[in-house]
Design a protein around this motif. Structure first.
Motif, PDB file in Angstrom:
ATOM      1  N   THR A   5       0.818  -1.206   0.000  1.00 17.33           N
ATOM      2  CA  THR A   5       0.000   0.000   0.000  1.00 17.33           C
ATOM      3  C   THR A   5       0.855   1.261   0.000  1.00 17.33           C
ATOM      4  OG1 THR A   5      -1.715   1.195   1.251  1.00 17.33           O
ATOM      5  CG2 THR A   5      -0.092  -0.033   2.517  1.00 17.33           C
ATOM      6  N   LYS A  33      -0.084   3.723   1.905  1.00 21.01           N
ATOM      7  CA  LYS A  33      -0.261   4.258   3.257  1.00 21.01           C
ATOM      8  C   LYS A  33       0.986   3.940   4.079  1.00 21.01           C
ATOM      9  CE  LYS A  33      -5.301   4.228   3.635  1.00 21.01           C
ATOM     10  NZ  LYS A  33      -6.441   3.840   4.511  1.00 21.01           N
ATOM     11  N   ASP A  38      -1.025   3.384  10.322  1.00 17.76           N
ATOM     12  CA  ASP A  38      -1.508   2.437   9.315  1.00 17.76           C
ATOM     13  C   ASP A  38      -0.775   1.102   9.423  1.00 17.76           C
ATOM     14  OD1 ASP A  38      -3.448   4.068   8.040  1.00 17.76           O
ATOM     15  OD2 ASP A  38      -1.854   5.146   7.005  1.00 17.76           O
ATOM     16  N   TYR A  43       4.101  -5.829   5.903  1.00 14.72           N
ATOM     17  CA  TYR A  43       3.537  -4.571   5.417  1.00 14.72           C
ATOM     18  C   TYR A  43       4.584  -3.908   4.535  1.00 14.72           C
ATOM     19  CZ  TYR A  43       0.697  -0.260   5.887  1.00 14.72           C
ATOM     20  OH  TYR A  43      -0.100   0.832   5.662  1.00 14.72           O
TER      21      TYR A  43
END
Length: 225
Positions: free
Chosen positions: A82, A84, A89, A101
């Motif tokens: 992502t 973000k 987040d 992530y």
């Protein structure tokens, strides 16, 4: 291995699928959550899911919550991909159940490296029932009991306890615990570990005394004699 890529940007999705093909993975792309869930429930489960957060219709975080709440999909590893990039987040994604992530823009070599790392972690078979003294954990049922009484744990508390139960007497530093439980992408402070250890001990009652503080290093679980 089969990898699903949920990404609404067609160029990014095609680039990822090409990289997966070159690495000899089977990749299938989806532009939104509805198409993804239709295939997931109809065809064979993937070995890993790459999940964007900002999607049309159902967003990626809602998709992740749905995956983790369904017994049929709760153990499929998920890497969030992502744009973000705030600490909030990242923490939210990892605490919701993501295995890693990855912030855009990222290189395909880094993506493949993260995929291999996550798949290595989940490929080693582990026993389902873990015990230490009065503590018992069923990994498949995601349940914990102390002296036969059910204990409600958050996802990260459960993962911490599982790590300790699988590696009794081993000392882990705070940085190691953050990497193993929160993932390599986590950039929070080490006191996050201390807070979760504190709440875990409280919920386990007197059995929580088995989680020992090793001064200047971190924590270990003392094996019941």
């Amino acid at each position: 291995m089969l990898i699903y890529c949920v990404e609404d940007n067609e160029d990014i999705r095609n680039t990822i699928l090409y990289a997966l093909k070159m690495a000899e993975y089977e990749g299938i792309g989806f532009s939104d959550g509805s198409e993804f869930f239709e295939t997931l429930l109809r065809d064979r489960k993937p070995d890993l899911i790459l999940l964007d957060l900002m999607l049309p219709g159902q967003d990626g975080m809602s998709i992740l919550q749905s995956l983790r709440s369904n017994p049929l999909t709760q153990n499929i590893p998920v890497i969030i991909t992502t744009a973000k990039n705030t600490e909030f987040d990242k923490v939210l994604g990892l605490d919701t159940g993501a295995d890693d992530y990855l912030v855009k823009p990222f290189g395909m070599m880094e993506l493949l490296s993260r995929i291999k790392a996550v798949l290595r972690r989940v490929s080693v078979p582990q026993p389902d029932l873990l015990t230490n003294g009065d503590i018992s954990m069923s990994v498949s049922r995601h349940s914990v009991k102390v002296s036969g009484r059910d204990i409600e744990l958050t996802l990260k508390e459960f993962q911490l306890l599982r790590l300790f139960l699988e590696n009794k007497e081993r000392v882990y530093s705070r940085d190691q615990l953050m990497s193993l439980v929160w993932g390599e992408a986590y950039v929070g402070e080490s006191r996050t570990v201390d807070v979760h250890i504190g709440t875990l001990r409280t919920k386990l009652g007197s059995s929580g005394d088995a989680i020992k503080t090793v001064r200047g290093v971190g924590y270990r679980m003392e094996a019941d004699k």
